[in-house]
Write an enzyme that holds these catalytic residues in place. Structure first.
Site, PDB file in Angstrom:
ATOM      1  N   CYS A  14       2.097   0.706  -8.648  1.00  0.00           N
ATOM      2  CA  CYS A  14       3.197   0.846  -8.033  1.00  0.00           C
ATOM      3  C   CYS A  14       4.962   1.402  -8.269  1.00  0.00           C
ATOM      4  CB  CYS A  14       3.696   0.173  -6.783  1.00  0.00           C
ATOM      5  SG  CYS A  14       4.273  -1.884  -7.356  1.00  0.00           S
TER       6      CYS A  14
ATOM      7  N   GLY B 101       0.584  -0.829  -0.192  1.00  0.00           N
ATOM      8  CA  GLY B 101      -0.419  -0.630   0.030  1.00  0.00           C
ATOM      9  C   GLY B 101       1.234   1.368  -0.013  1.00  0.00           C
TER      10      GLY B 101
ATOM     11  N   GLU C 265       5.401  -3.578   1.009  1.00  0.00           N
ATOM     12  CA  GLU C 265       5.676  -2.832  -0.294  1.00  0.00           C
ATOM     13  C   GLU C 265       4.666  -1.736  -0.938  1.00  0.00           C
ATOM     14  OE1 GLU C 265       5.345  -2.114  -3.552  1.00  0.00           O
ATOM     15  OE2 GLU C 265       3.738  -4.226  -4.005  1.00  0.00           O
TER      16      GLU C 265
ATOM     17  N   VAL D 286      -0.023   4.731   5.503  1.00  0.00           N
ATOM     18  CA  VAL D 286      -0.395   3.597   6.293  1.00  0.00           C
ATOM     19  C   VAL D 286       0.396   2.545   6.402  1.00  0.00           C
ATOM     20  CG1 VAL D 286      -1.745   1.923   5.934  1.00  0.00           C
ATOM     21  CG2 VAL D 286      -2.536   3.918   4.607  1.00  0.00           C
ATOM     22  N   GLY D 287       1.993   2.561   5.589  1.00  0.00           N
ATOM     23  CA  GLY D 287       2.758   1.522   6.047  1.00  0.00           C
ATOM     24  C   GLY D 287       3.063   1.709   6.816  1.00  0.00           C
TER      25      GLY D 287
END
Length: 612
Positions: A333, A276, A298, A280-281
């Protein structure tokens, strides 16, 4: 289905990433703010305020599917959220299942991998239809970017699983090897319960690929998929619950929003995989750190494309256009984000790029989406179009956007470091071009505006026929992955690790690397010397009483390995010197060679005695 009122907490930021799993549905204003994908804490307070006023409403599904009807609303509402009180027992049950060790055997793991392959094969049409509803992409896209990728990974894991699971011998150095006979071995063990959080932009492969890695490593999995890709999530929920393809005891699904995600991150699991956005990571990593849980992140970033004066321009233009548009309309991404183009080839490159765009994505196909595709939501389309302001110059396209239908036309802009389009990951079909005076200028630009700020991309792309230029760029620009004279395709190679560095992620998976991440490699020393005799060196040397003699002996024995290492370094020289020396001896003493050929030991001994 009626959703519960939201509670604002750190987990409420789960929608702050464009490409990550959204734990709850937002209204238009909330999703617009979330889609900005902020990269610094200064955005947090404003986002929290927006979330506080957000109300989950059916228009989210309208944004996902422009042909939204009341029947679609009923189908979307059938994605039932996991009741909060049942999440902790579900994780506890997963741990109890793991404690039975049913996932440890090779046969059981193979059965799950074959089941995933069978799931894709038997439900390919349903999966393709779900992709069409969620992302507006056609069957060719689903086959190329989703289904084939999963099938290849599953078959590769099946063919190598026995090898991966094998216990391997490793060297045993001094002084550990004093206790001869002794040996060391390395064995992969399952980590336990794996929490896998997946995004909406590749809802099939980014759900099944980490699942393949985790199951091949012998884990029990708790899966949290994005409810923004509602049709894919619902389909997978039903397929996993059926037990037809994988054992429902070892793959458990949690569906829901902010509250469910918050509750899930409170549970004690043994490993977390998250795909994501960066904001948020950080939240996932923070929650994992509180319980010392290893985590794979990732993420993403602004992926640069270096186009040097030595590039093959037609090839570069074709590949950049394909990677920017055909790869889910730029919603990946690893899509090219902007190009750093040498001024000596800038005009040629842009002209070729325009020709390719006109040929592959003609304006006449825009009305029905053609091979361009659509944005995930109306709000995301608004955000992407909003990047086109006075700080950049549109040099191609930009005139046929239809935000209400989630369509953003392929667009090329000239930009500078101060352009709005260069301040955040685009995640859409807009390509920025920055003109640089030379390769040195390109490296300096990226270093100053990104590397120096520790903002490292997930993918680096280089177009140059010069090996020296390729090496210079790769040495100067840290990145998770790299493509030379190609884009996107490095992520399809399961023989390569896939993962980020710095702000683009941590850890890597794919193939053996994924098996390794979801495994704990336990080192074991096995001793078979049961001696207690005083004259045994392994007993005499390491046990009290200690004195100077033992210290001297210990140091002498310790130098043996150093001497052997030095001898190894002269082996290449010896391979040349020894034959030459032997040939010289034979030349001056022919009887030596005759004796060797005749295997006449008596002659050899006689010659040796004469030499002495």
């Amino acid at each position: 289905m009626k959703l519960r009122p939201m509670q604002i907490s750190k987990a409420s930021l789960f929608l702050s990433g464009i490409r990550q799993s959204s734990p709850f549905s937002l209204s238009r204003s909330a999703t617009t703010t979330a889609a900005r994908r902020p990269h610094c804490p200064s955005h947090v307070s404003s986002m929290m305020s927006t979330f506080a006023n957000a109300k989950p409403t059916p228009p989210l599904y309208t944004a996902i599917n422009p042909n939204y009807t009341n029947d679609d609303a009923a189908e979307s509402s059938s994605l039932k959220y996991t009741p909060l009180p049942s999440i902790a027992p579900l994780v506890d049950e997963a741990r109890q299942i793991y404690s039975t060790r049913i996932t440890h055997s090779h046969d059981f793991r193979m059965e799950q991998l074959r089941g995933i392959e069978k799931l894709v094969q038997e439900n390919s049409e349903e999966l393709s239809a779900a992709i069409a509803k969620d992302l507006g992409q056609g069957p060719m896209y689903c086959e190329a970017f989703e289904l084939s990728h999963v099938l290849t990974r599953s078959r590769y894991a099946q063919s190598h699983l026995k090898e991966w699971m094998a216990t391997k011998r490793t060297p045993t150095p001094f002084p550990v090897n004093l206790n001869i006979p002794v040996h060391s071995e390395l064995a992969p063990n399952p980590r336990g319960v794996a929490l896998i959080i997946t995004p909406w932009n590749l809802p099939i492969q980014l759900t099944l690929n980490p699942l393949i890695d985790a199951l091949s490593a012998g884990n029990v999995c708790v899966l949290k998929m994005s409810e923004r890709s509602v049709h894919c999530t619902k389909l997978f929920t039903d397929l996993f619950a059926s037990g037809k393809y994988v054992d429902s005891r070892v793959v458990k699904v949690v569906n829901g929003g902010a509250e469910e995600s918050t509750e899930l991150l409170k549970q004690r699991v043994d490993v977390i995989s998250y795909t994501g956005g960066g904001q948020v990571g950080r939240i996932v990593a923070s929650a994992a750190a509180k319980q010392l849980i290893p985590v794979l992140l990732e993420l993403g970033g602004k992926n640069p494309v270096f186009v040097t004066k030595n590039a093959h321009i037609p090839s570069a233009a074709l590949r950049v256009a394909w990677g920017k548009i055909s790869a889910n309309t730029g919603q990946m991404c690893i899509c090219p984000d902007f190009c750093l183009v040498d001024e000596s080839v800038k005009e040629e490159f842009t002209n070729e790029l325009f020709k390719v765009m006109d040929r592959l994505y003609p304006v006449s196909t825009y009305e029905d989406g053609g091979d361009v595709g659509k944005m995930i939501t109306v709000q995301h389309a608004e955000r992407v179009v909003g990047l086109l302001d006075s700080t950049c110059n549109v040099i191609y396209g930009g005139k046929h956007h239809n935000v209400k239908e989630r369509f953003v036309a392929p667009t090329v802009v000239e930009a500078t470091a101060d352009s709005k389009v260069m301040k955040e990951e685009i995640f859409g079909p807009i390509l920025a071009i920055v003109t640089v005076p030379s390769l040195d200028g390109a490296i300096e630009f990226f270093t100053e505006h990104y590397t120096a700020k520790a903002e490292h991309p997930l993918a680096l792309y280089i177009f140059s026929k010069s090996k020296e230029e390729q090496k210079r760029i790769m040495a100067a620009v840290p990145s998770g992955t790299c493509g030379v004279n190609e884009v996107i395709k490095q992520a399809g190679n399961h023989f390569l690790p896939f993962g980020g560095v710095g702000t683009s992620g941590m850890g890597a998976y794919y193939g053996k690397y994924g098996f390794d991440f979801f495994s704990h490699y336990r080192g074991t020393l096995v001793g078979n010397n049961y001696s207690t005799l005083k004259w045994d060196p392994s007993v005499w040397l390491v046990n009290p009483p200690f004195n100077q003699k033992k210290l001297f002996a210990f140091r002498c024995v310790g130098k043996v390995q150093l001497i052997l290492d030095k001898l190894k370094s002269i082996i290449p020289v010896a391979k040349v010197v020894v034959p030459i020396g032997f040939a010289s001896v034979c030349f001056f003493n022919p009887n030596v060679l005759d004796a060797l050929l005749e295997l006449n030991l008596k002659t050899i001994f006689k010659w040796v005695s004469q030499m002495m």
